[in-house]
Design a protein around this motif. Structure first.
Motif, mmCIF file in Angstrom:
data_model
loop_
_atom_site.group_PDB
_atom_site.id
_atom_site.type_symbol
_atom_site.label_atom_id
_atom_site.label_comp_id
_atom_site.label_asym_id
_atom_site.label_seq_id
_atom_site.Cartn_x
_atom_site.Cartn_y
_atom_site.Cartn_z
ATOM 1 N N CYS A 1 0.826 -1.211 0.000
ATOM 2 C CA CYS A 1 0.000 0.000 0.000
ATOM 3 C C CYS A 1 0.862 1.264 0.000
ATOM 4 O O CYS A 1 1.924 1.306 0.608
ATOM 5 C CB CYS A 1 -0.908 -0.014 1.231
ATOM 6 S SG CYS A 1 -1.879 1.485 1.433
ATOM 7 N N GLU A 2 0.380 2.298 -0.685
ATOM 8 C CA GLU A 2 1.136 3.557 -0.757
ATOM 9 C C GLU A 2 0.923 4.429 0.469
ATOM 10 O O GLU A 2 1.719 5.302 0.765
ATOM 11 C CB GLU A 2 0.758 4.311 -2.038
ATOM 12 C CG GLU A 2 1.281 3.569 -3.272
ATOM 13 C CD GLU A 2 0.730 4.092 -4.592
ATOM 14 O OE1 GLU A 2 0.256 5.250 -4.618
ATOM 15 O OE2 GLU A 2 0.760 3.331 -5.564
ATOM 16 N N LYS A 3 -0.211 4.226 1.146
ATOM 17 C CA LYS A 3 -0.468 5.006 2.368
ATOM 18 C C LYS A 3 -0.921 4.073 3.477
ATOM 19 O O LYS A 3 -2.040 4.182 3.981
ATOM 20 C CB LYS A 3 -1.570 6.041 2.110
ATOM 21 C CG LYS A 3 -1.156 7.150 1.167
ATOM 22 C CD LYS A 3 -2.377 8.026 0.867
ATOM 23 C CE LYS A 3 -2.455 8.362 -0.607
ATOM 24 N NZ LYS A 3 -3.798 8.466 -1.131
ATOM 25 N N CYS B 1 -4.656 1.074 3.081
ATOM 26 C CA CYS B 1 -5.641 2.160 3.107
ATOM 27 C C CYS B 1 -6.907 1.789 2.344
ATOM 28 O O CYS B 1 -7.980 2.290 2.637
ATOM 29 C CB CYS B 1 -5.040 3.436 2.522
ATOM 30 S SG CYS B 1 -4.827 3.385 0.725
ATOM 31 N N GLY B 2 -6.791 0.888 1.382
ATOM 32 C CA GLY B 2 -7.968 0.466 0.627
ATOM 33 C C GLY B 2 -8.322 1.417 -0.500
ATOM 34 O O GLY B 2 -9.298 1.194 -1.214
ATOM 35 N N ASP B 3 -7.531 2.455 -0.664
ATOM 36 C CA ASP B 3 -7.959 3.517 -1.560
ATOM 37 C C ASP B 3 -6.904 3.949 -2.579
ATOM 38 O O ASP B 3 -7.205 4.661 -3.525
ATOM 39 C CB ASP B 3 -8.364 4.718 -0.698
ATOM 40 C CG ASP B 3 -9.443 5.526 -1.363
ATOM 41 O OD1 ASP B 3 -10.203 4.914 -2.159
ATOM 42 O OD2 ASP B 3 -9.510 6.741 -1.123
ATOM 43 N N CYS B 4 -5.653 3.551 -2.381
ATOM 44 C CA CYS B 4 -4.582 4.022 -3.265
ATOM 45 C C CYS B 4 -4.528 3.146 -4.523
ATOM 46 O O CYS B 4 -5.169 2.099 -4.589
ATOM 47 C CB CYS B 4 -3.255 3.989 -2.514
ATOM 48 S SG CYS B 4 -2.681 2.319 -2.178
ATOM 49 N N CYS C 1 -3.793 -0.488 -3.719
ATOM 50 C CA CYS C 1 -4.939 -1.213 -3.151
ATOM 51 C C CYS C 1 -5.967 -1.535 -4.239
ATOM 52 O O CYS C 1 -6.537 -2.626 -4.251
ATOM 53 C CB CYS C 1 -5.585 -0.405 -2.029
ATOM 54 S SG CYS C 1 -4.568 -0.390 -0.532
HETATM 55 ZN ZN LIG Z 1 -3.513 1.582 -0.149
#
Ligand SMILES: [Zn+2]
Length: 334
Positions: A48-50, A57-60, A63
């Motif tokens: 994950c990037e964040k 994060c589930g959002d990058c 992910c």
């Molecule tokens: Zn992520």
């Protein structure tokens, strides 16, 4: 995304493991507690990037790439049957062989796939967050495959991390086990599992009954709830078997029927030892005079049957034979 991935007991363990160093984890413990999901949660967090302390994060973009099963820095090693079930793409070559009916999807982790993964771990990462290799279920590696992995585990190319998940770690090469940090999957609290199941849309009384029939394993419950088997059906099972009613098993595959009968046998042994049954309510169990040795012999026959259950000669006949055997055991005198 699998709901299990966000289950509280998975997140708790992911937080724990992510706080520790380690380039190779071995997650071990019974199935049905989310070991695959925990493995995926770790791999996702690594890439994950964040990342947050509790996981990805589930959002990058990373992910998202995992969510659609196309992350260039994640290699997933599973038997092909399992990959298809969980929605992971096979290699082009493997897919073509299966499409052309040259062979059936494998139930083992193929050595060809492991060789691809070894090559993968030597390449430079595509997204700059390192790489991850996920192996599940790890006991489905044969010796050749396991040895190929072992070399990479012994001399990891630097930016690659491994997570292996297994419910049978005793079947792994000791050298593989010793190269990994072991983590034993934790059981969720009963209340927590119930609450999570109702959050997934399973009615509370159904969740409670199914949780019992699944021996407290919530991810098995979710599967069972989706299969349409009701708690009423489950509690009627022991008596139906004593009456030799094979129709009660009609909606099950032979493998599912064997699993159910093993649970019944297990509970009868517990009860005859004066312990509380685990899978059935006490009231659902029929009076049964079979001795422990008769029950144990039945269990052994069920294990035998399980070996042929995936390719039964005739599923209907097999269910009838299983029922007849169950009836005879339940009516045995001593
Ligand atoms: Zn992520």
């Amino acid at each position: 995304m699998s709901a299990v991935l966000n289950a509280p007991w998975i997140t708790r363990q992911a937080t724990d493991l992510l706080a520790q160093r380690g380039h190779a984890w071995l997650l071990q413990g019974p199935s049905g507690l989310g070991q695959y999901e925990l493995a995926l949660a770790l791999a996702s967090a690594w890439l994950c990037e964040k990342p947050k302390t509790e996981g990805a994060c589930g959002d990058c973009p990373s992910c998202h790439a995992i969510a659609v099963r196309t992350h260039a820095d994640l290699a997933v090693l599973m038997p092909e049957t399992q990959m298809m079930e969980l929605g992971w793409p096979l290699s082009e070559k493997a897919q073509a062989e299966i499409d052309d009916k040259k062979r059936k999807p494998s139930k083992e982790i193929r050595v060809e796939a492991m060789r691809d993964a070894v090559e993968f771990s030597q390449r430079t990462d595509a997204r700059g967050r390192g790489k991850a290799v996920l192996v599940f279920p790890a006991e489905r590696m044969n010796t050749v495959t396991a040895n190929a992995l072992l070399k990479t585990l012994e001399e990891p190319p630097g930016d690659v991390r491994f997570v292996l998940a297994t419910e049978a770690s005793h079947l792994l090469l000791p050298t593989i086990r010793s190269r990994c940090l072991a983590h034993t999957i934790k059981w969720p609290e009963a209340d927590e599992a119930l609450q999570w199941l109702t959050g997934q849309g399973v009615d509370a009384p159904v969740a409670s009954a199914l949780l019992r029939s699944a021996g407290g394993r919530p991810t098995d419950v979710l599967r069972q709830a989706g299969s349409g088997l009701s708690p009423q059906w489950w509690s009627a099972l022991p008596k139906a078997m004593q009456q030799g009613d094979a129709r009660h098993l009609a909606d099950l595959s032979p493998a599912q029927a064997i699993d159910a009968l093993q649970k019944l046998c297990h509970d009868l042994v517990l009860r005859s030892a004066g312990a509380t049954p685990r899978f059935f309510d006490e009231a659902a169990l029929p009076a049964c005079a079979a001795s422990v040795s008769v029950l144990t012999d039945w269990f052994k026959r069920l294990i035998q049957s399980a070996r042929t259950a995936e390719h039964p000669f005739n599923a209907g006949l097999m269910l009838e034979a299983l029922t007849a055997d169950a009836k005879q055991t339940l009516l045995a005198r001593g």
